[in-house]
Motif scaffolding. Structure first.
Motif, short mmCIF file in Angstrom:
data_model
loop_
_atom_site.label_atom_id
_atom_site.label_comp_id
_atom_site.label_asym_id
_atom_site.label_seq_id
_atom_site.Cartn_x
_atom_site.Cartn_y
_atom_site.Cartn_z
N ASP A 94 0.78 -1.23 0.00
CA ASP A 94 0.00 0.00 0.00
C ASP A 94 0.82 1.29 0.00
N ARG A 95 2.10 1.21 0.37
CA ARG A 95 2.89 2.44 0.50
C ARG A 95 4.31 2.23 -0.01
N ASP A 96 4.90 3.31 -0.52
CA ASP A 96 6.30 3.27 -0.95
C ASP A 96 7.21 3.16 0.26
N VAL A 97 8.30 2.42 0.08
CA VAL A 97 9.32 2.27 1.12
C VAL A 97 10.68 2.51 0.47
N SER A 98 11.49 3.33 1.07
CA SER A 98 12.76 3.71 0.46
C SER A 98 13.72 2.51 0.35
#
Length: 286
Positions: free
Chosen positions: A260-264
């Motif tokens: 669901d979300r971007d992660v570096s």
């Protein structure tokens, strides 16, 4: 470059066009000829990816086909780090890193390329340029190209990709950038992974790593080809069939976070190579 001696000592060192190469002794004669031809007329060679200001990927053809990657390091700090090995270089984004990763992974996996040569240009203590030569997977196309051309195959193809992810964990590594352009489909339907610039050489927690792989693959851009509901359903079928003992408390939160979300990249590297960072990440999900 002493930190790479444990890898380069088994290779044959040779200078070609001002580049210090470490060549696979089994292919040294062929590779030397190909590299000399390349440096004589580099503009004549086919590009395998859109070139960037500091990065290019070429196809070299001889008795076999090879992929030659070239990277220019432009910042003095990066040049210093890579020459001296000041950081855990297998977590960085460069060809020195990919050389280390492939050397570790290819010995235990049939799904990755094999290193044919590693080259570098620089003087102590700065590394200016990197080269990596690996075998080319002929007659393969990327998952991205396949589903763009035939989007109706996305769901069926996904099950094979999930099987590939599970197999890599059995083989003892985690590819940290497993997106559709980095997975190739062979003429017989076999799947292979490329671009090992970021990779964990061991699996700290199987269920955590599986949650990352399945979630990240959807988030990166497979979501363009399949709804999240259908993706979840496909993953659930795979998990029930192949991982009945899965720890859902570990898997589910990691899966949903990456889905669901971007992660570096730095976070991915940290939590997949450090047990303490992994535990902290899990606590944050709660």
């Amino acid at each position: 470059m002493r930190h790479l001696k444990y890898l380069t000592s088994r290779l044959s060192q040779q200078k070609i066009a001002g580049v210090t190469f470490h060549l696979d002794p089994g292919h040294q004669r062929e590779l030397t000829v190909l590299l000399e031809r390349f440096f004589a007329q580099p503009a004549q060679y086919a590009l395998l990816d859109t070139p960037e200001a500091t990065r290019s990927v070429f196809l070299l053809e001889g008795e076999r086909k090879w992929v030659l990657k070239h990277n220019r390091l432009t910042h003095w700090k990066k040049q210093l780090q890579n020459f001296l090995g000041l950081k855990r270089v297998f977590g960085l984004h460069d060809l020195t890193n990919e050389f280390i990763n492939l050397s570790a992974v290819s010995s235990k996996s049939q799904s990755s390329p094999r290193v044919a040569a590693f080259g570098h240009v620089g003087r102590f203590p700065f590394l200016k340029e990197e080269y990596l030569l690996v075998n080319f997977f002929d007659d393969h196309c990327s998952v991205d190209d396949r589903v763009i051309a035939q989007p109706e195959q996305a769901a069926a193809l996904l099950m094979d990709i999930l099987q590939l992810f599970g197999q890599t964990l059995v083989e003892g590594f985690v590819h940290m950038d497993p997106h559709p352009k980095n997975i190739l489909i062979g003429p017989g339907g076999e799947l292979r992974l490329i671009d090992f610039e970021c990779c964990a050489h061991s699996v700290l927690d199987h269920d955590f790593s599986l949650g990352f792989l399945l979630g990240y693959f959807y988030r990166y851009w497979f979501r363009k080809f399949i709804s999240v509901e259908d993706y979840d359903a496909c993953c659930e079928r795979y998990l029930v069939q192949q991982h009945p003992a899965l720890n859902r408390q570990v898997f589910q939160g990691v899966y949903e976070r990456f889905r669901d979300r971007d992660v570096s990249r730095s976070t991915r590297y940290r939590i997949l190579t450090s047990a303490d960072a992994q535990a902290e990440f899990l606590r944050g999900l709660q």
